[in-house]
Design an enzyme around this catalytic site. Structure first.
Site, PDB file in Angstrom:
ATOM      1  N   LYS A  23     -13.551 -53.728   7.924  1.00 50.61           N
ATOM      2  CA  LYS A  23     -12.968 -53.633   7.452  1.00 50.61           C
ATOM      3  C   LYS A  23     -13.649 -54.942   5.864  1.00 50.61           C
ATOM      4  O   LYS A  23     -13.231 -54.260   5.084  1.00 50.61           O
ATOM      5  CB  LYS A  23     -11.371 -53.373   7.931  1.00 50.61           C
ATOM      6  CG  LYS A  23     -11.114 -52.596   8.364  1.00 50.61           C
ATOM      7  CD  LYS A  23      -9.292 -52.743   8.765  1.00 50.61           C
ATOM      8  CE  LYS A  23      -8.623 -51.452   9.865  1.00 50.61           C
ATOM      9  NZ  LYS A  23      -7.315 -51.801  10.292  1.00 50.61           N
ATOM     10  N   GLN A  69      -3.358 -56.875  11.820  1.00 48.85           N
ATOM     11  CA  GLN A  69      -3.531 -55.273  12.136  1.00 48.85           C
ATOM     12  C   GLN A  69      -2.914 -55.482  14.144  1.00 48.85           C
ATOM     13  O   GLN A  69      -1.708 -55.956  14.391  1.00 48.85           O
ATOM     14  CB  GLN A  69      -5.577 -55.878  13.218  1.00 48.85           C
ATOM     15  CG  GLN A  69      -6.230 -54.941  14.241  1.00 48.85           C
ATOM     16  CD  GLN A  69      -6.058 -53.751  13.119  1.00 48.85           C
ATOM     17  OE1 GLN A  69      -6.452 -53.793  12.030  1.00 48.85           O
ATOM     18  NE2 GLN A  69      -6.426 -53.110  13.895  1.00 48.85           N
ATOM     19  N   ASP A  90      -1.007 -50.585   4.218  1.00 49.99           N
ATOM     20  CA  ASP A  90      -1.278 -49.936   5.897  1.00 49.99           C
ATOM     21  C   ASP A  90      -0.395 -48.377   5.859  1.00 49.99           C
ATOM     22  O   ASP A  90      -0.074 -47.618   6.377  1.00 49.99           O
ATOM     23  CB  ASP A  90      -0.585 -51.207   6.433  1.00 49.99           C
ATOM     24  CG  ASP A  90      -1.873 -51.017   8.037  1.00 49.99           C
ATOM     25  OD1 ASP A  90      -2.371 -50.428   7.636  1.00 49.99           O
ATOM     26  OD2 ASP A  90      -1.823 -51.477   8.534  1.00 49.99           O
TER      27      ASP A  90
END
Ligand code: GUN
Length: 297
Positions: A53, A97, A120
Site C-alpha cells: 500500500k 491494518q 477502509d
C-alpha cells in the site's frame, strides 16, 4: 494466461491511472492527498500488505506516513495515535491494518477513526451508509474492488444470482450488501453462505457469480461451480508444502486448476482481488481528499 482469467493486476493499474488527473488537480489546488497507515505488531503478512500500500501511494504521488507500534501497545495508546491522526489536516485517510493483536478490541479501534477519514470503510457510520445505500460514505476496499473487477470486465451483475461464501465484516457481509442494492452495477439476488449453511454445494451450483471469502484453502471444487459461472477468489491461505523452499505456499479459497476448466471467468490468486483492494484504497483516499477540499468530482 488463459482467456477466461480476470487480470486483476492490469485492471488495478487502470483504476490507479484514472486517479492521476484527480491527484494532480488536488495538488494544483494545494490539497495533496495524504494517507496514514497504522500497523501494530510484527505480523508478517501485515508487513507485506502495508508495504504494498505504501508503494502504491509512492507510485501515484500520494503522501503517506506509517506508524509502527509494538505488539504490546495498549488499546488506549492506539486510540491516542488515532486521535492525533484524526486532527492532522495533511492526512485524509487513516488505515489501521487488520488483524490487530488479540488484546485490542478492533471494533473500538475502527470506531475511533474519523468516519470522513475512514478509507477502509470499517467505521459503523460507513457500514451503516452502505446498508442504507447512502453513497456519501466509504465502501470497504475489497468488496468495492470485486465490484469494480466485475464492472471493468463487463460481467453483468444486475439480476444475476450471486453467492458469497463467508460472512466476515471485511469482505463477505459488506459485499453481499453492496451487490444487492437497488443501484447500477448491483441489483443481484445475493445468497450469503457461511459455516451454518445447509447444502452449501446446492447454493454454489445456482451461482452466476461465486465469491469465495471464507478463508478455507481450496474449498471451492469444480463440482461446486455452474459451468460458465464467474468465480472470484478472495482467499489467502498459507499451507504447508515440503517441496517448497520455505516449506509452505499460498493458496486461495478456490481449487484453481480444476475450477478454471469449468468457470466462464475466474480471478487468479495472486493477481486477482489483491491488487484491486489496494487500487480502491487509493481511490477512497483521493475521494476523501476531494471531499475535505470541498471539491468532490
Ligand atoms: N486486512 C485484510 N484486509 C484488510 C483491509 O482491507 N484493510 C485493513 N485495514 N486490514 C486488512
Amino acid at each position: 494466461m488463459f482467456a477466461n482469467i480476470i487480470d486483476g493486476r492490469s485492471i488495478a493499474l487502470q483504476v490507479q491511472q484514472d486517479l492521476l488527473p484527480r491527484i494532480a488537480a488536488l495538488k494544483a489546488r494545494g490539497h495533496p492527498p495524504g494517507l496514514a497507515f497504522v500497523r501494530v505488531g510484527e505480523d508478517l503478512a501485515s508487513k507485506v500488505y502495508v508495504g504494498r500500500k505504501e508503494k502504491a501511494c509512492a507510485d501515484l504521488g500520494i503522501y503517506s506516513k506509517t506508524h509502527v507500534m509494538a505488539e504490546k501497545t495498549t488499546e488506549a495508546e492506539l486510540l491516542q495515535v488515532l486521535h492525533r491522526l484524526n486532527g492532522d489536516v495533511a492526512l485524509h485517510g487513516i488505515l489501521v491494518q487488520s488483524p490487530l493483536p488479540s488484546h485490542i478490541r478492533s471494533e473500538r479501534v475502527y470506531s475511533a477513526v474519523n468516519p470522513d477519514k475512514d478509507v477502509d470503510g470499517f467505521h459503523p457510520v460507513n457500514m451503516g451508509k452502505l446498508v442504507l445505500g447512502d453513497t456519501t460514505g466509504f465502501i470497504a476496499c475489497t468488496p468495492a474492488g470485486i465490484r469494480e473487477l466485475l464492472i471493468r470486465t463487463d460481467i453483468k451483475i444486475q439480476g444475476t444470482n450471486v453467492v458469497v461464501l463467508g460472512r466476515g465484516n471485511i469482505v463477505g457481509k459488506p459485499l453481499a450488501i453492496l451487490l444487492c442494492q437497488k443501484q447500477k452495477h448491483a441489483n443481484a439476488t445475493v445468497t450469503l453462505c457461511h459455516s451454518g449453511t445447509r447444502d452449501l454445494k446446492a447454493h454454489c451450483l445456482r451461482a452466476d457469480i461465486l465469491v469465495a471469502a471464507m478463508g478455507v484453502p481450496e474449498f471451492v471444487r469444480a463440482d461446486m461451480v455452474k459451468p460458465g459461472a464467474t468465480v472470484v477468489d478472495v482467499g489467502v491461505n498459507r499451507v504447508s508444502d515440503p517441496s517448497a523452499k520455505t516449506g509452505s505456499r499460498l493458496v486461495g479459497d478456490v481449487a484453481f486448476d480444476a475450477v478454471q476448466k469449468i468457470a466462464g471467468r475466474i480471478t487468479p490468486n495472486p493477481g486477482g482481488v489483491g491488487p484491486m483492494t489496494i487500487a480502491m484504497l487509493m481511490q477512497n483516499t483521493v475521494l476523501a481528499a476531494e471531499r475535505a477540499s470541498g471539491r468532490e468530482t
